[in-house]
Design a protein around this motif. Structure first.
Motif, PDB file in Angstrom:
ATOM      1  N   GLY A 168     -33.917  92.026  62.188  1.00  0.00           N
ATOM      2  CA  GLY A 168     -33.276  90.722  62.035  1.00  0.00           C
ATOM      3  C   GLY A 168     -33.954  89.692  62.910  1.00  0.00           C
ATOM      4  O   GLY A 168     -34.193  89.941  64.099  1.00  0.00           O
ATOM      5  N   VAL A 169     -34.302  88.536  62.337  1.00  0.00           N
ATOM      6  CA  VAL A 169     -34.885  87.441  63.120  1.00  0.00           C
ATOM      7  C   VAL A 169     -33.947  86.240  63.047  1.00  0.00           C
ATOM      8  O   VAL A 169     -33.402  85.921  61.994  1.00  0.00           O
ATOM      9  N   ASP A 170     -33.750  85.591  64.194  1.00  0.00           N
ATOM     10  CA  ASP A 170     -32.921  84.391  64.231  1.00  0.00           C
ATOM     11  C   ASP A 170     -33.579  83.275  63.430  1.00  0.00           C
ATOM     12  O   ASP A 170     -34.811  83.185  63.348  1.00  0.00           O
ATOM     13  N   ASP A 171     -32.742  82.406  62.870  1.00  0.00           N
ATOM     14  CA  ASP A 171     -33.267  81.305  62.067  1.00  0.00           C
ATOM     15  C   ASP A 171     -33.946  80.265  62.951  1.00  0.00           C
ATOM     16  O   ASP A 171     -33.454  79.928  64.033  1.00  0.00           O
ATOM     17  N   ARG A 172     -35.089  79.771  62.504  1.00  0.00           N
ATOM     18  CA  ARG A 172     -35.775  78.640  63.108  1.00  0.00           C
ATOM     19  C   ARG A 172     -36.308  77.743  62.005  1.00  0.00           C
ATOM     20  O   ARG A 172     -36.657  78.210  60.925  1.00  0.00           O
ATOM     21  N   GLY A 184     -28.146  82.506  60.873  1.00  0.00           N
ATOM     22  CA  GLY A 184     -28.678  81.403  60.087  1.00  0.00           C
ATOM     23  C   GLY A 184     -28.559  80.090  60.839  1.00  0.00           C
ATOM     24  O   GLY A 184     -28.080  80.040  61.977  1.00  0.00           O
ATOM     25  N   ASN A 185     -28.938  79.011  60.184  1.00  0.00           N
ATOM     26  CA  ASN A 185     -28.935  77.710  60.867  1.00  0.00           C
ATOM     27  C   ASN A 185     -27.529  77.239  61.214  1.00  0.00           C
ATOM     28  O   ASN A 185     -27.332  76.528  62.213  1.00  0.00           O
ATOM     29  N   HIS A 186     -26.504  77.640  60.443  1.00  0.00           N
ATOM     30  CA  HIS A 186     -25.154  77.156  60.731  1.00  0.00           C
ATOM     31  C   HIS A 186     -24.492  77.924  61.880  1.00  0.00           C
ATOM     32  O   HIS A 186     -23.551  77.392  62.479  1.00  0.00           O
ATOM     33  N   VAL A 199     -20.662  82.059  59.404  1.00  0.00           N
ATOM     34  CA  VAL A 199     -19.684  81.151  59.988  1.00  0.00           C
ATOM     35  C   VAL A 199     -20.241  79.738  60.052  1.00  0.00           C
ATOM     36  O   VAL A 199     -21.446  79.522  59.989  1.00  0.00           O
ATOM     37  N   ASP A 200     -19.324  78.786  60.203  1.00  0.00           N
ATOM     38  CA  ASP A 200     -19.696  77.366  60.218  1.00  0.00           C
ATOM     39  C   ASP A 200     -18.712  76.634  61.125  1.00  0.00           C
ATOM     40  O   ASP A 200     -17.790  77.243  61.684  1.00  0.00           O
ATOM     41  N   ILE A 201     -18.872  75.335  61.241  1.00  0.00           N
ATOM     42  CA  ILE A 201     -17.966  74.516  62.046  1.00  0.00           C
ATOM     43  C   ILE A 201     -16.527  74.728  61.571  1.00  0.00           C
ATOM     44  O   ILE A 201     -16.245  74.690  60.375  1.00  0.00           O
ATOM     45  N   GLY A 202     -15.613  74.944  62.514  1.00  0.00           N
ATOM     46  CA  GLY A 202     -14.209  75.152  62.177  1.00  0.00           C
ATOM     47  C   GLY A 202     -13.809  76.590  61.998  1.00  0.00           C
ATOM     48  O   GLY A 202     -12.636  76.888  61.744  1.00  0.00           O
ATOM     49  N   CYS A 203     -14.767  77.525  62.138  1.00  0.00           N
ATOM     50  CA  CYS A 203     -14.457  78.942  61.922  1.00  0.00           C
ATOM     51  C   CYS A 203     -13.661  79.512  63.100  1.00  0.00           C
ATOM     52  O   CYS A 203     -13.838  79.108  64.255  1.00  0.00           O
ATOM     53  N   THR A 204     -12.790  80.453  62.781  1.00  0.00           N
ATOM     54  CA  THR A 204     -12.037  81.195  63.801  1.00  0.00           C
ATOM     55  C   THR A 204     -12.229  82.687  63.552  1.00  0.00           C
ATOM     56  O   THR A 204     -12.671  83.105  62.476  1.00  0.00           O
ATOM     57  N   ALA A 205     -11.872  83.484  64.546  1.00  0.00           N
ATOM     58  CA  ALA A 205     -12.005  84.941  64.413  1.00  0.00           C
ATOM     59  C   ALA A 205     -11.161  85.470  63.263  1.00  0.00           C
ATOM     60  O   ALA A 205     -11.537  86.432  62.585  1.00  0.00           O
ATOM     61  N   ASP A 206     -10.011  84.826  63.009  1.00  0.00           N
ATOM     62  CA  ASP A 206      -9.128  85.275  61.937  1.00  0.00           C
ATOM     63  C   ASP A 206      -9.788  85.136  60.566  1.00  0.00           C
ATOM     64  O   ASP A 206      -9.529  85.930  59.667  1.00  0.00           O
ATOM     65  N   MET A 207     -10.640  84.118  60.395  1.00  0.00           N
ATOM     66  CA  MET A 207     -11.316  83.930  59.112  1.00  0.00           C
ATOM     67  C   MET A 207     -12.326  85.034  58.841  1.00  0.00           C
ATOM     68  O   MET A 207     -12.582  85.387  57.680  1.00  0.00           O
ATOM     69  N   VAL A 208     -12.902  85.595  59.898  1.00  0.00           N
ATOM     70  CA  VAL A 208     -13.918  86.651  59.743  1.00  0.00           C
ATOM     71  C   VAL A 208     -13.280  88.028  59.615  1.00  0.00           C
ATOM     72  O   VAL A 208     -13.896  88.976  59.119  1.00  0.00           O
TER      73      VAL A 208
END
Length: 371
Positions: free
Chosen positions: A249-253, A206-208, A182-191
């Motif tokens: 799984g590791v969070d992005d840094r 990820g970073n986004h 997901v990124d800026i502007g994402c909604t649940a409907d897109m996923v």
């Protein structure tokens, strides 16, 4: 080292800014008749102002996402490409007429847009450790699909549906998403199209996801596709096709050392794996592979982030940062799978490589005794 890298990136960004604005305006000004010189210069200045405004509105105000995406796509995709074509013609001394430059530019842009809006599958075959007999009949084959960097929000629900269709055609037993779903502007409907997948789906951040806001990203993913299991600096053991797998799984840094420390912390809290079990790590950025392999507890690392450079010549700059931009390779008894991206951020435009769903197969029994 961090300051030196920032200065280098800043210098490259400034160079790119000059190249994609001043240079094409100058060439168009030289190639046109005198009464249109002023119009060409104003057109170049207007495109620069529009791009800067769109970037500010998109990243800071987070409104008018779709118009901003298209303004940035046209500018960083099309105008940037025109600049490099002009530069190539000048450096090589080609005596092209202006109309042929424009025709070539339109052809390249058509390819860039078509690559940005299509997805294909690449099957890497079966991955085996160095100590096994690939012909051994022991164990069941587990087919895994990797999708990364969809950037839903920049991309629409239609893109998610397209990717899910391609995943289903690959018929995997397991789907892994190493960040930037997901990124800026994402909604649940897109996923939501990912909720149609009937096989297990696991994801790291990820970073986004952090750019959007970690909690907001988690809420969107859980609301749109509750079947996506989120690995937030943690591990789990699953059974797929009768075989046991450990997923980490590791969070992005940004700091690779922090990622390695997080991985070691997870492994310290986890008992050594029993026989006949393969360990797979989801890590967004393809960095720190020697340190990961040195833990002797990871068989396969799955990453994304690079987009394979996405634009020419950005893949050259990306190559300065990452040893591998895409593909599959074996190093120190540890497999590395880097997805070149199953989508794009801004711009929605690809020249360096196509959007890809990576597929590979394993027999967990073959990884017994790897370490």
């Amino acid at each position: 080292m961090a300051l030196r890298r920032r200065l280098f990136v800043g210098f490259v960004a400034l160079l790119e800014l000059v190249l994609i604005t001043a240079y094409p305006v100058y060439k168009v000004w030289r190639a046109t008749v005198s009464d249109s010189r002023c119009a060409a210069a104003w057109a170049g200045a207007f495109s620069l102002v529009c791009c800067m405004a769109a970037f500010f509105v998109y990243r800071k105000l987070r409104v008018l996402i779709r118009p901003c995406v298209w303004v940035l796509t046209l500018f960083f995709g099309c105008t940037h490409t025109l600049a490099w074509i002009f530069l190539l013609v000048d450096v090589t001394g080609l005596r092209w007429e202006f109309k042929w430059i424009l025709r070539f530019w339109l052809t390249v842009c058509a390819y860039g847009f078509s690559s940005g809006f299509t997805v294909w599958r690449k099957d890497h075959g079966q991955l085996n450790c160095m100590h096994c007999d690939p012909s051994s009949p022991r164990g069941n084959l587990v087919k895994i699909a990797v999708v990364a960097d969809l950037h839903l929000g920049v991309r629409t629900r239609w893109w998610a549906e397209t990717v899910v269709r391609e995943i289903k055609r690959g018929a995997p037993d397991l789907v892994l998403i190493p960040g930037d779903l997901v990124d800026i502007g994402c909604t649940a409907d897109m996923v939501r199209p990912f909720a149609d997948l009937t096989v297990p789906v696991y994801m790291s951040l990820g970073n986004h996801e952090f750019l959007l806001g970690k909690q907001k990203a988690l809420d969107i993913i859980r609301a749109g596709a509750p079947n996506i299991h989120l690995l937030l600096d943690t591990q789990t053991i699953i059974t797929v096709n009768g075989e046991h797998l450990q997923l980490i799984g590791v969070d992005d840094r940004k700091n690779t050392e922090v990622v390695i420390q997080s991985l070691k912390s997870i492994l310290q809290r986890t008992a050594a794996l029993p026989d006949h079990m393969c360990s797979i790590l989801l890590c967004h950025r393809p960095k720190g592979f020697p340190s990961i392999a040195a833990t002797k507890r990871v068989d396969i690392v799955v990453s994304g982030h690079t987009h394979a450079g996405q634009l020419v010549p950005f893949f050259l700059f990306a190559k300065m940062i990452y040893r591998h931009l895409l593909g599959v390779w074996l190093e120190n008894d540890c497999w590395h799978v880097v997805c070149p991206g199953t989508g794009t951020g801004v711009p929605v435009f690809r020249l360096a490589y196509r959007n890809t769903v990576d597929l590979f197969s394993i027999k967990p029994h073959h990884f017994v005794g790897t370490f």
